[in-house]
Design an enzyme around this catalytic site. Structure first.
Site, short mmCIF file in Angstrom:
data_model
loop_
_atom_site.label_atom_id
_atom_site.label_comp_id
_atom_site.label_asym_id
_atom_site.label_seq_id
_atom_site.Cartn_x
_atom_site.Cartn_y
_atom_site.Cartn_z
N LEU A 21 0.82 -1.22 0.00
CA LEU A 21 0.00 0.00 0.00
C LEU A 21 0.85 1.26 0.00
O LEU A 21 0.47 2.28 -0.57
CB LEU A 21 -0.93 0.01 1.21
CG LEU A 21 -2.04 -1.05 1.23
CD1 LEU A 21 -2.76 -1.02 2.58
CD2 LEU A 21 -3.02 -0.80 0.10
N GLY A 24 7.58 4.46 3.58
CA GLY A 24 8.15 5.73 3.99
C GLY A 24 9.57 5.56 4.46
O GLY A 24 10.22 4.55 4.17
N GLY A 25 10.04 6.54 5.23
CA GLY A 25 11.42 6.52 5.66
C GLY A 25 11.74 5.39 6.61
O GLY A 25 12.90 4.98 6.73
N MET A 26 10.74 4.88 7.32
CA MET A 26 11.01 3.90 8.36
C MET A 26 10.24 2.59 8.23
O MET A 26 10.55 1.63 8.92
CB MET A 26 10.71 4.50 9.74
CG MET A 26 11.62 5.66 10.07
SD MET A 26 11.41 6.24 11.76
CE MET A 26 12.56 7.61 11.74
N VAL A 29 3.73 -0.44 4.50
CA VAL A 29 2.36 -0.81 4.83
C VAL A 29 1.85 -1.72 3.72
O VAL A 29 1.85 -1.34 2.54
CB VAL A 29 1.44 0.42 4.97
CG1 VAL A 29 0.02 -0.02 5.33
CG2 VAL A 29 1.99 1.37 6.03
N LYS A 43 1.36 -2.74 9.01
CA LYS A 43 2.55 -1.90 9.04
C LYS A 43 3.71 -2.67 9.67
O LYS A 43 3.55 -3.33 10.70
CB LYS A 43 2.29 -0.63 9.84
CG LYS A 43 3.51 0.29 9.96
CD LYS A 43 3.19 1.58 10.70
CE LYS A 43 2.43 2.54 9.82
NZ LYS A 43 2.33 3.89 10.43
N ASP A 138 0.55 14.71 13.46
CA ASP A 138 0.72 14.61 12.01
C ASP A 138 -0.64 14.53 11.32
O ASP A 138 -0.83 13.73 10.40
CB ASP A 138 1.57 13.39 11.66
CG ASP A 138 2.19 13.49 10.27
OD1 ASP A 138 2.30 14.62 9.74
OD2 ASP A 138 2.57 12.45 9.71
#
Length: 335
Positions: A21, A24-26, A29, A43, A138
């Site tokens: 899906l 990201g940086g870490m 998903v 995740k 966020d």
């Protein structure tokens, strides 16, 4: 959704993985199916970061946040691994709707009534989050999914406990999504409060009504400089008159000058009028667009500006922060 690569897992815990899906940086998903064929979003931490304690701490902080907070406008935690697992995972309800950002990009800005209803429901979500003594940190158009039941807040990866400074402001963690970051997130990220979430909600409402953020600079460093400058007012061009006083206050530079979450909720209720339930149904039905699940339809990532030296000297705090954010968000291209 993107097809799985040979390096992607085919099974995570009891969940069969069917597609990617996002990433990201870490972390990543995945889309998966439980043994009962229930769709879930799973995740996980990136494999190369599994050994970093600060990354695992942030991951389990998100898990703790999801366990602590519940509400009809918050994506529900469905399952999770044990914290001792070598590769921990979190399974959250899968929502097929588009994000508010995708909705505005593809179908245009929300009507005044729908934006007021969105503000009302997101204020309720923030009230639930803050009641659990958490800060989301966020809230953005990209972190609000439009489900059949209305908006759902997702991504608690930056959630922090409201009763003390966060330990997630070190060099390994980004601080938020730049277009919706509050001034205190840029200037003093260890001293934020619920007012920071109010600012981000204001930025989200502005985007839903106008299609732009408080500061339009494409270069991250320039945007951060303006956010942190009390003499650079937000751009409210195109904002309907009925929303202008509320959003202007929500985007105030000083935390004390912003309205509280109950005040935002009350203002939006007045804009919605007496037919609140009908307005909520209208928002959900009128703006629900089922997400395309064909991997071939996935949009290519948007380019991220690279030239930071023109607006912030190399080595400066703003330059270092912007460079870290640029690297991390190059993967997600959320803004």
């Amino acid at each position: 959704m993107q097809p799985l690569k040979s390096t992607d897992p085919k099974q995570i815990g009891p969940i069969a993985i069917r597609g990617l899906l996002g990433y990201g940086g870490m972390g990543r998903v995945y889309f998966g199916l439980t043994g009962d064929a229930e769709p879930v979003a799973v995740k996980v931490i990136r494999e190369d970061l599994l050994g970093r304690e600060e990354v695992r701490a942030r991951f389990f902080r998100e898990l703790d946040a999801l366990r602590s907070v519940q509400g009809p406008q918050i994506a529900a935690l469905l399952d999770a691994s044990d914290e001792t697992d070598e590769r921990p995972w979190i399974a959250i309800e899968y929502i097929r709707g588009l994000t508010v950002k995708e909705l505005v990009e593809t179908r245009g800005c929300l009507s005044l009534e729908h934006a007021a209803t969105l503000g009302l429901l997101l204020a309720k979500a923030l009230a639930d989050i803050h009641a659990a003594e958490l800060l989301h940190r966020d809230l953005t158009p990209g972190n609000v999914l439009m489900s059949r039941e209305g908006p759902k807040v997702i991504d608690f990866g930056l959630a922090a406990f409201a009763d003390g400074p966060s330990d997630l402001t070190g060099s390994a963690a980004h601080l938020g999504t730049p277009p919706c970051m509050s001034p205190e997130q840029v200037n003093s990220p260890r001293q934020i409060s619920t007012a920071s979430d109010v600012y981000s909600l204001g930025a989200t409402l502005l985007y839903s009504l106008t299609g732009h953020y408080p500061y339009r600079d494409r270069v991250t460093a320039a945007r951060l400089l303006k956010i942190s400058d009390p003499n650079s007012p937000p751009d409210l061009d195109g904002l309907p008159d009925q929303f202008e006083p509320l959003v202007r206050r929500m985007l105030a530079h000083e935390q004390a000058d912003r309205p509280t979450v109950p005040e935002v909720r009350a203002w939006c209720e007045r804009l919605v009028g007496s037919q609140v339930n009908a307005a909520i149904r209208s928002l959900a039905v009128g703006n629900y667009v089922e997400r395309e699940t064909d991997p071939e339809q996935a949009a290519p990532p948007k380019p991220v500006p690279k030239d930071l030296s023109a607006v912030a000297p190399p080595g400066s705090v703003i330059h270092r922060l912007a460079e870290r954010l640029r690297r991390e968000y190059a993967a997600t291209a959320r803004f």
